[in-house]
Write a protein that holds these residues in place. Structure first.
Motif, PDB file in Angstrom:
ATOM      1  N   ASP A  59       0.850  -1.190   0.000  1.00 56.66           N
ATOM      2  CA  ASP A  59       0.000   0.000   0.000  1.00 56.66           C
ATOM      3  C   ASP A  59       0.885   1.237   0.000  1.00 56.66           C
ATOM      4  O   ASP A  59       2.066   1.184   0.388  1.00 56.66           O
ATOM      5  N   GLU A  60       0.311   2.347  -0.428  1.00 54.00           N
ATOM      6  CA  GLU A  60       0.997   3.629  -0.367  1.00 54.00           C
ATOM      7  C   GLU A  60      -0.009   4.720  -0.033  1.00 54.00           C
ATOM      8  O   GLU A  60      -1.177   4.644  -0.436  1.00 54.00           O
ATOM      9  N   SER A  61       0.452   5.704   0.697  1.00 56.90           N
ATOM     10  CA  SER A  61      -0.411   6.809   1.132  1.00 56.90           C
ATOM     11  C   SER A  61       0.410   8.082   1.172  1.00 56.90           C
ATOM     12  O   SER A  61       1.642   8.064   1.100  1.00 56.90           O
ATOM     13  N   TYR A  62      -0.307   9.210   1.305  1.00 54.43           N
ATOM     14  CA  TYR A  62       0.354  10.486   1.535  1.00 54.43           C
ATOM     15  C   TYR A  62       0.534  10.683   3.029  1.00 54.43           C
ATOM     16  O   TYR A  62      -0.277  10.236   3.846  1.00 54.43           O
ATOM     17  N   LEU A  99      -2.069   9.960   7.747  1.00 52.63           N
ATOM     18  CA  LEU A  99      -2.035   9.365   6.416  1.00 52.63           C
ATOM     19  C   LEU A  99      -3.318   9.690   5.676  1.00 52.63           C
ATOM     20  O   LEU A  99      -4.416   9.592   6.244  1.00 52.63           O
ATOM     21  N   VAL A 100      -3.188  10.071   4.429  1.00 48.99           N
ATOM     22  CA  VAL A 100      -4.349  10.300   3.571  1.00 48.99           C
ATOM     23  C   VAL A 100      -4.155   9.479   2.307  1.00 48.99           C
ATOM     24  O   VAL A 100      -3.031   9.166   1.903  1.00 48.99           O
ATOM     25  N   GLY A 101      -5.242   9.099   1.684  1.00 49.40           N
ATOM     26  CA  GLY A 101      -5.184   8.235   0.517  1.00 49.40           C
ATOM     27  C   GLY A 101      -4.399   8.836  -0.635  1.00 49.40           C
ATOM     28  O   GLY A 101      -4.432  10.060  -0.853  1.00 49.40           O
ATOM     29  N   TRP A 102      -3.706   7.957  -1.393  1.00 51.66           N
ATOM     30  CA  TRP A 102      -2.885   8.471  -2.492  1.00 51.66           C
ATOM     31  C   TRP A 102      -3.747   9.021  -3.634  1.00 51.66           C
ATOM     32  O   TRP A 102      -3.244   9.676  -4.531  1.00 51.66           O
ATOM     33  N   THR A 119      -5.869  11.298  -3.170  1.00 57.07           N
ATOM     34  CA  THR A 119      -6.193  12.686  -2.834  1.00 57.07           C
ATOM     35  C   THR A 119      -5.676  13.631  -3.926  1.00 57.07           C
ATOM     36  O   THR A 119      -4.544  13.498  -4.383  1.00 57.07           O
ATOM     37  N   TRP A 149       5.482  10.671   1.250  1.00 54.07           N
ATOM     38  CA  TRP A 149       4.841   9.379   0.999  1.00 54.07           C
ATOM     39  C   TRP A 149       4.994   8.445   2.199  1.00 54.07           C
ATOM     40  O   TRP A 149       5.928   8.571   2.994  1.00 54.07           O
TER      41      TRP A 149
END
Length: 351
Positions: free
Chosen positions: A273-276, A283-286, A288, A310
């Motif tokens: 997984d990866e997020s901002y 963490l916010v969804g990539w 966004t 990231w």
């Protein structure tokens, strides 16, 4: 008179000697022809020799074919200049080797299902259905020893065949193991066909089939139910496969654009997984700001959300061996539970 007696005695002695020699020769010949296995082990082997020999012969043929394919692969890699040159540049030249890996891995993944259906389910269900179990129970051999011999011999054949295939397939795959384009190490074709996993899956499938046969006491019904059991086992195992590892998380704070903004992962790592990451560490969804029409608008959106970098979660390839043994230990424990069930519940109903 004395001459007659001596002659008769001599003749009688010779006949007796000939009979003794004949008996000894017959006994010696019979001993030489006697199979090396004896007692209950010989009986169980003879009863299931067709299945056992088929499994061992298929294993030998598969090993020979894999050894040949490995030689072809190594010759190609040496001529191509790997690892100096990336396989991505090989194009269609490497496709035949990819196809070979796919074909063999598919067959290896089917082995636990085939062994469970055609070896495990009929192993005892057939004896219960045709009355052989009653005959065994009437002999001097105990039912416990009969059950032990059945399970031990079947288990030995399964361990030998799947263990050899696992080792040889892993040896074939080793030169290109780090290439995700060949086989992703977290996928079933790679993870379930190497190391201890195929042995553990096959044992659990076979002994699970034996338990189903003991309960249902009908061969065909047991085979059908075992097929469903082994298919579900494969699906459940694949669902929980990634949870066997320890997820590694890496974060950055240099923004989300630019050459060094995205974190670099080890070669062969599987990204989960990866997020901002925001300035406050949230963490916010990539996804966004993905609706932004231009790069400038996207940057404004990211700045407004206080995005500073990231966060990436991944599994390094170095965990593969530990994950396989951890998963196999769970399967071995479940297999031990099935065996305990067979001895505590099954042996009382073997007649």
């Amino acid at each position: 008179m004395s001459t007659f007696i001596r002659s008769s005695t001599s003749t009688s002695t010779g006949s007796t000697s000939d009979r003794k020699n004949g008996t000894m020769n017959a006994t010696t010949t019979e001993a030489n022809r006697r199979p090396r296995l004896s007692g209950m082990t010989w009986l169980v082997w003879r009863q299931h020799r067709a299945a056992f020999w088929t499994i061992l012969a298929a294993t030998a043929l598969s090993v020979a074919w894999i050894v040949y394919q490995r030689g072809q692969l190594v010759d190609f890699l040496d001529g191509y200049g790997y690892p100096g040159k990336s396989l991505d540049e090989a194009g269609g030249k490497f496709q035949q080797y990819n196809n070979a890996f796919s074909f063999v891995s598919t067959g290896l993944q089917a082995i636990p299902i085939l062994l469970g259906v055609f070896l495990g389910a009929p192993l005892i269900a057939g004896d219960l259905e045709n009355g052989t179990a009653k005959l065994v129970a009437a002999q001097s051999m105990s039912r416990t020893r009969w059950l032990v011999t059945k399970l031990a011999l079947a288990g030995l054949v399964v361990v030998v065949s799947t263990g050899v295939l696992s080792a040889v397939f892993g040896w074939w795959w080793s030169p290109v193991k780090s290439e995700a384009t060949v086989m992703d190490w977290t996928s079933g074709p790679a993870f379930n066909t190497t190391g201890p996993v195929p042995v553990a899956l096959s044992l659990f499938s076979v002994f699970g089939g034996v338990a189903i046969g003991v309960v249902l006491r009908r061969t065909l019904t047991a085979m059908v139910v075992t097929f469903g059991f082994t298919v579900v086992l494969q699906l459940v195992w694949g669902y929980f496969l990634l949870s066997l590892g320890n997820v590694v998380t890496v974060t950055t704070n240099k923004g989300v654009t630019g050459e060094n903004a995205s974190p670099s992962l080890p070669h062969g790592a599987y990204q989960i997984d990866e997020s901002y990451v925001t300035g406050s560490g949230d963490l916010v969804g990539w996804g966004t700001c993905s609706q932004s029409q231009t790069d400038a608008a996207r940057q404004v959106c990211l700045d407004k959300a206080d995005v500073v970098g990231w966060s990436v979660q991944y599994l390094p390839m170095s965990q593969m061996n530990a994950m396989q043994w951890f998963g196999a230990s769970i399967l071995f424990a479940l297999t031990a539970g099935v065996v305990a069930f067979l001895f505590s519940w099954g042996r009382k109903r073997l007649v």
